[in-house]
Design a protein around this motif. Structure first.
Motif, PDB file in Angstrom:
ATOM      1  N   TYR A   1      44.775  44.090  52.042  1.00  0.00           N
ATOM      2  CA  TYR A   1      44.933  46.031  51.848  1.00  0.00           C
ATOM      3  C   TYR A   1      46.379  46.101  52.316  1.00  0.00           C
ATOM      4  O   TYR A   1      46.681  45.177  52.487  1.00  0.00           O
TER       5      TYR A   1
ATOM      6  N   TRP B   1      44.760  51.328  53.004  1.00  0.00           N
ATOM      7  CA  TRP B   1      43.729  51.218  52.008  1.00  0.00           C
ATOM      8  C   TRP B   1      43.963  50.726  51.081  1.00  0.00           C
ATOM      9  O   TRP B   1      44.826  49.235  50.899  1.00  0.00           O
TER      10      TRP B   1
ATOM     11  N   THR C   1      42.305  49.948  47.783  1.00  0.00           N
ATOM     12  CA  THR C   1      41.652  50.751  46.668  1.00  0.00           C
ATOM     13  C   THR C   1      42.699  49.865  45.737  1.00  0.00           C
ATOM     14  O   THR C   1      43.031  50.212  44.930  1.00  0.00           O
TER      15      THR C   1
ATOM     16  N   ASP D   1      40.151  52.995  40.060  1.00  0.00           N
ATOM     17  CA  ASP D   1      39.235  52.977  41.324  1.00  0.00           C
ATOM     18  C   ASP D   1      39.621  54.242  42.435  1.00  0.00           C
ATOM     19  O   ASP D   1      39.054  54.997  43.239  1.00  0.00           O
ATOM     20  N   MET D   2      41.183  54.953  41.879  1.00  0.00           N
ATOM     21  CA  MET D   2      42.412  55.548  42.562  1.00  0.00           C
ATOM     22  C   MET D   2      41.259  57.155  42.281  1.00  0.00           C
ATOM     23  O   MET D   2      41.528  57.687  43.168  1.00  0.00           O
TER      24      MET D   2
ATOM     25  N   ARG E   1      38.765  57.819  41.835  1.00  0.00           N
ATOM     26  CA  ARG E   1      37.196  58.408  42.475  1.00  0.00           C
ATOM     27  C   ARG E   1      37.350  58.695  44.196  1.00  0.00           C
ATOM     28  O   ARG E   1      36.822  59.460  44.410  1.00  0.00           O
ATOM     29  N   VAL E   2      38.154  57.894  44.805  1.00  0.00           N
ATOM     30  CA  VAL E   2      37.883  56.974  45.962  1.00  0.00           C
ATOM     31  C   VAL E   2      38.917  59.060  46.179  1.00  0.00           C
ATOM     32  O   VAL E   2      38.357  59.561  47.282  1.00  0.00           O
TER      33      VAL E   2
ATOM     34  N   TYR F   1      34.269  55.863  53.254  1.00  0.00           N
ATOM     35  CA  TYR F   1      34.382  54.426  52.319  1.00  0.00           C
ATOM     36  C   TYR F   1      35.415  53.264  52.244  1.00  0.00           C
ATOM     37  O   TYR F   1      35.575  52.172  52.560  1.00  0.00           O
ATOM     38  N   GLN F   2      36.480  53.693  53.511  1.00  0.00           N
ATOM     39  CA  GLN F   2      37.161  52.646  54.166  1.00  0.00           C
ATOM     40  C   GLN F   2      36.717  51.878  55.185  1.00  0.00           C
ATOM     41  O   GLN F   2      37.294  50.642  55.517  1.00  0.00           O
TER      42      GLN F   2
ATOM     43  N   MET G   1      36.338  49.196  52.479  1.00  0.00           N
ATOM     44  CA  MET G   1      37.115  49.381  51.318  1.00  0.00           C
ATOM     45  C   MET G   1      37.387  47.533  50.613  1.00  0.00           C
ATOM     46  O   MET G   1      36.781  46.447  51.264  1.00  0.00           O
TER      47      MET G   1
ATOM     48  N   ILE H   1      42.553  45.243  47.539  1.00  0.00           N
ATOM     49  CA  ILE H   1      42.864  45.505  46.639  1.00  0.00           C
ATOM     50  C   ILE H   1      44.065  43.816  45.845  1.00  0.00           C
ATOM     51  O   ILE H   1      43.872  43.104  46.392  1.00  0.00           O
TER      52      ILE H   1
END
Length: 207
Positions: free
Chosen positions: A55, A99, A101, A105-106, A108-109, A120-121, A124, A127
């Protein structure tokens, strides 16, 4: 007596309203200890949890916004959906300090509302950092571009994680000609205090 009580109440109210509480850590990382440490500020921190997921944590919102633009430029042809991110979504991202992600998928998030994002966080996916798709190190490079190279890089890894993800990060950084970074540890040996990093340079001569 009443006046003294009023003053005490006002002071108590002032301290409650002005106190800053430490925010909840989104990514739990139990860091190892070290005896020799050094202070640092304004760094981009690469977090690796005990499952080996990676992350990013960064406090400067302007830099986060510029980093996202850099990543859209780099990955836009591969993931066309990120080219559709609106100005509001980019500003939304600039307010997210931690973050994990994948770029694909950016969209959508960043379409989530505040409540959905908080949920969501907590789960996660991290990355990507493997050699074939090292988005993590691309984010670091984007941070360097955004700041003209004037940003420190810190790696904060859980002491129970497999060393392989950290090795992948170091390999990815050096392949981008980034040879100076910091390893974040907690103080041991009775020193107390907050966690601080130990500088690392993979080009240091062997002892």
């Amino acid at each position: 007596m009443t006046a003294m009580c009023d003053v005490s109440f006002l002071l108590l109210t002032f301290f409650i309203l002005t106190a800053k509480f430490k925010p909840e850590e989104l990514v739990a990382v139990n860091i190892p200890g070290a005896r020799s440490q050094k202070q640092f500020t304004d760094a981009i921190t690469l977090l690796v949890n005990k499952e080996g997921k990676a992350y990013i944590e960064l406090g400067e919102s302007k830099t986060r916004y510029q980093m996202l633009d850099q990543m859209i430029e780099k990955y836009g042809d591969k993931y066309p959906g990120i080219k559709t991110l609106t100005e509001n979504q980019k500003n939304y991202f600039s307010k997210i300090e931690t973050w994990g992600t994948p770029m694909e998928d950016m969209p959508r998030v960043l379409a989530m509302n505040g409540t959905e994002l908080q949920a969501y966080q907590k789960k996660m996916p991290g990355i990507p950092l493997d050699s074939a798709n090292n988005q993590l190190c691309d984010w670091v490079q984007a941070a360097r571009y955004a700041t003209g190279g004037d940003i420190k890089i810190a790696i904060k890894s859980d002491k129970d994680t497999n060393i392989q993800p950290v090795k992948e990060i170091v390999k990815g950084l050096t392949s981008r000609d980034i040879h100076r970074f910091l390893l974040v540890t907690s103080l041991t040996g009775g020193g107390g205090g907050a966690p601080e990093p130990e500088p690392t340079d993979d080009k240091k001569p062997a002892k």
